[in-house]
Enzyme design. Structure first.
Site, PDB file in Angstrom:
ATOM      1  N   ASP A  18      -1.919   5.770   1.573  1.00 16.66           N
ATOM      2  CA  ASP A  18      -2.534   5.620   0.262  1.00 16.66           C
ATOM      3  C   ASP A  18      -3.457   6.795  -0.086  1.00 16.66           C
ATOM      4  OD1 ASP A  18      -3.416   3.660  -1.949  1.00 16.66           O
ATOM      5  OD2 ASP A  18      -5.322   4.263  -1.053  1.00 16.66           O
TER       6      ASP A  18
ATOM      7  N   GLU B 142       1.428   9.109  -0.623  1.00 22.17           N
ATOM      8  CA  GLU B 142       1.187   8.957  -2.062  1.00 22.17           C
ATOM      9  C   GLU B 142       0.306  10.089  -2.561  1.00 22.17           C
ATOM     10  OE1 GLU B 142      -1.931   6.645  -3.462  1.00 22.17           O
ATOM     11  OE2 GLU B 142      -0.962   6.087  -5.339  1.00 22.17           O
TER      12      GLU B 142
HETATM   13  C1  GLC Z   1      -3.650   4.150  -4.535  1.00 18.72           C
HETATM   14  C2  GLC Z   1      -3.127   2.734  -4.729  1.00 18.72           C
HETATM   15  C3  GLC Z   1      -3.909   2.086  -5.817  1.00 18.72           C
HETATM   16  C4  GLC Z   1      -5.364   2.029  -5.410  1.00 18.72           C
HETATM   17  C5  GLC Z   1      -5.888   3.429  -5.037  1.00 18.72           C
HETATM   18  C6  GLC Z   1      -7.180   3.344  -4.299  1.00 18.72           C
HETATM   19  O1  GLC Z   1      -3.424   4.950  -5.631  1.00 18.72           O
HETATM   20  O2  GLC Z   1      -1.759   2.772  -4.995  1.00 18.72           O
HETATM   21  O3  GLC Z   1      -3.442   0.800  -6.129  1.00 18.72           O
HETATM   22  O4  GLC Z   1      -6.131   1.516  -6.448  1.00 18.72           O
HETATM   23  O5  GLC Z   1      -5.003   4.115  -4.199  1.00 18.72           O
HETATM   24  O6  GLC Z   1      -6.978   2.864  -3.018  1.00 18.72           O
END
Ligand code: GLC
Length: 593
Positions: free
Chosen positions: A235, A308
């Site tokens: 993440d 991500e």
């Molecule tokens: C990522 C997740 C999202 C979350 C953020 C903070 O982007 O996909 O849902 O709010 O990280 O952890």
């Protein structure tokens, strides 16, 4: 003139590189002769809170997921990625973790988790967990200890005194902004310092320049590997490191972006000091090394990393690794989300826009790596709402037909769409931290509504009278049970695509694609001595006729094997490659005779 792009599919294990032609971008083939399990896998993202409620509290849970593993298996899924299931006060629905080593009670217990893994493995399904390295919850023991400056925890988080101006006002250390509106610095009365939180106030950033933190987070990875997970979706990776303060201890202010006048909106600044730092890449490479070491010691299949990052493409591509070091096998390809019109509303996107999106990834991916295709997730609007409901099957076709890994967000296989959520019903901090006038620009709730299993009460999701987010009233027709029983539905089409993906051509073949005028996108997948397949999609609202022979280097007749909901073509219908009529929004897949 339509643009022609040919690529040798990087998965083509034993083939020689083909020569590029006509302004074509070619890439070298993988030199290995084997193909690993994940390279043409079908990943499926579950947002646990919304998938299936087993105990009637209106909230999805682990036993609920376990109860639906057969559905996932039937859907052809190889690996399931679960959004966070750890103990959490749910300020950001699990992305704020109070205990990295335990399960949120609403979702179940560690026993439920072990059972899920066991049942998944019985069905040859792999489970991937969300790893949230950048921050914890402020309710995490680590943070509480850090607030108290307990030995070993003093520098676990990003603390700073801030400044006091001439008038005696306390000022944060820099102008940095959090992702959910407002300053990224929060004053802590007890410790008498500011802490950095790049997301919500309740999500303090861990300090990755502290080796104890790095080691602790590696412990987290090992702990879940020991419990049998097949890898991690990482993440918010780009936020892990920030620049170092200067010699006087000052963090630099970030420059204005000029994108918005709203000074609380995170896009008000260019995040040149708080994201995409080189140290972050190295951290990912270290995590990959950890997985490799783990496999060497414990055996089993390759463990994978999916990262991500919404960063510039050249930075994203670096997550793959470089000549000397391996990185994530799958840096998420978000081009179908961020590409196109850029405003995330792609309902009018012409065929050339699709070509641009596809080539943006394939042309920039370093040699010998595998592509992946992400159409949506829990942070974005539903695919049907972004690309238009008429193109739901087309998007699923693209996802499954393009070379490499497919990653489906739950519900896209049945064509779930956004539900407008009222301000009163809003739960997402990205919405709730704004106000009733503007929250719809930020809210992620519309794509997080409960999964639609059937046309029974609450869409078969829960027996409770209410659910944590409202259910989309379209569940009466858009649901698994109804779509399964139908002769033709988004789900039956998805299943046909699953079967098609199993062919050697789709798994190993080359790809060639082209736009014909504004309307038609055509993609060819081919492999020596195997059938050739074409995906022919009219992406706009007018009929069009096309001759694809020259650009796709094909000739003769093709037989229809899959068609979208709009199409009246029947399986077995024969078309000639030099004269294909596609009605408005019609999409078909044909195979060589
Ligand atoms: C990522 C997740 C999202 C979350 C953020 C903070 O982007 O996909 O849902 O709010 O990280 O952890």
């Amino acid at each position: 003139m339509s643009k022609i792009i040919t690529l040798l599919l990087l998965l083509a294990a034993s083939q020689q590189p083909t020569l590029a032609c006509d302004g074509v971008i070619g890439q070298t083939a993988r030199t290995t002769t084997t193909r690993d399990w994940w390279q043409s896998a079908q990943f499926y993202q579950i947002y646990p809170r919304s998938f299936k409620d087993s105990n009637g509290d209106g909230i999805g849970d682990l036993p609920g997921i376990t109860s639906q593993l057969d559905y996932l298996k039937e859907l052809g899924v190889t690996a399931v990625w679960l959004s966070p299931i750890y103990t959490s006060p749910m300020a950001d629905f699990g992305y704020d973790i109070a205990d990295f080593f335990d399960i949120q009670p609403e979702y179940g217990t560690l026993d439920d988790f072990d059972n899920l893994i066991q049942e998944a493995n019985k069905r040859d399904l792999k489970v991937i967990l969300d790893f949230v390295p950048n921050h914890s919850s402020d309710e995490n023991e680590w943070f509480k200890k850090s607030v108290r400056r307990e030995k070993g925890y003093e520098d676990y988080y990003m603390w700073h005194d801030g400044y006091v101006d001439d008038a005696g006002n306390r000022l944060p250390p820099s102008n940095w902004l959090q992702g959910f509106r407002g300053s990224a610095w929060e004053w802590n009365e007890q410790r008498q310092q500011y802490y950095l939180h790049q997301f919500a106030v309740k999500q303090p950033d861990l300090n990755y320049r502290n080796p104890t933190v790095v080691a602790q987070m590696k412990r987290v990875l090992k702990y879940w590997l020991d419990r049998g997970v097949a890898g991690f979706r990482i993440d918010a990776v780009p936020w892990c490191f920030e620049v170092l303060p200067d010699a006087t201890g000052r963090y630099p202010d970030e420059p204005k972006s000029g994108y918005t006048d709203d000074p609380d909106d995170s896009s008000y600044l260019l995040h040149i000091y708080t994201q995409d730092q080189p140290e972050t890449l190295d951290m990912v490479y270290q995590w990959r090394q950890l997985l490799e070491d783990y496999q060497r010691i414990h055996g089993g299949d390759t463990r994978v990393l999916l990262t991500e990052a919404w960063s510039p493409l050249d930075y994203v591509m670096k997550f793959y690794g470089n000549r000397t070091v391996e990185g994530a096998q799958m840096p998420f390809n978000f081009q179908f989300i961020v590409g196109g019109n850029g405003d995330k509303n792609n309902t009018q996107l012409p065929a050339s826009g699709f070509v641009k999106i596809i080539s943006s990834w394939l042309d920039n991916m370093p040699a010998e790596h595998t592509a992946n295709w992400v159409m949506g997730n829990h942070d974005q609007r539903r695919v049907g709402s972004r690309y238009g409901e008429q193109r739901i099957d087309t998007m699923n076709m693209l996802q499954m037909f393009l070379p490499g890994v497919s990653i489906t967000y739950m519900g896209e296989e049945i064509g779930m769409t956004d539900l407008d959520i009222s301000w009163e019903d809003s739960r997402d901090p990205a919405a709730c931290n704004s106000n009733s006038e503007i929250y719809e620009q930020f809210t992620r709730d519309p794509a997080r509504t409960p999964f639609q299993w059937s046309n029974a009460e609450n869409a078969g999701f829960s027996t409770n009278s209410t659910t944590w987010l409202p259910i989309n009233p379209n569940y009466v027709t858009v649901n698994v049970q109804t779509e399964k029983a139908a002769t033709k539905s988004h789900l039956t089409i998805y299943n046909q695509l699953v079967a098609l993906r199993k062919t050697k051509t789709l798994q190993l073949g080359d790809v060639r694609y082209s736009a014909f005028g504004d309307n038609i996108l055509a993609i060819k997948r081919s492999l020596k001595n195997e059938k050739t397949y074409l995906l022919l999609a009219n992406v706009l609202n007018s009929d069009a006729t096309v001759d694809v022979t020259r650009e796709l280097k094909v000739s003769g007749n093709f037989k229809t094997i899959i068609s979208n909901m709009i199409s009246t073509a029947k399986e077995g219908d024969v078309i000639s490659a030099d004269n294909i009529l596609l009605k408005a929004y019609e999409a078909i897949v044909v195979e060589s005779e």
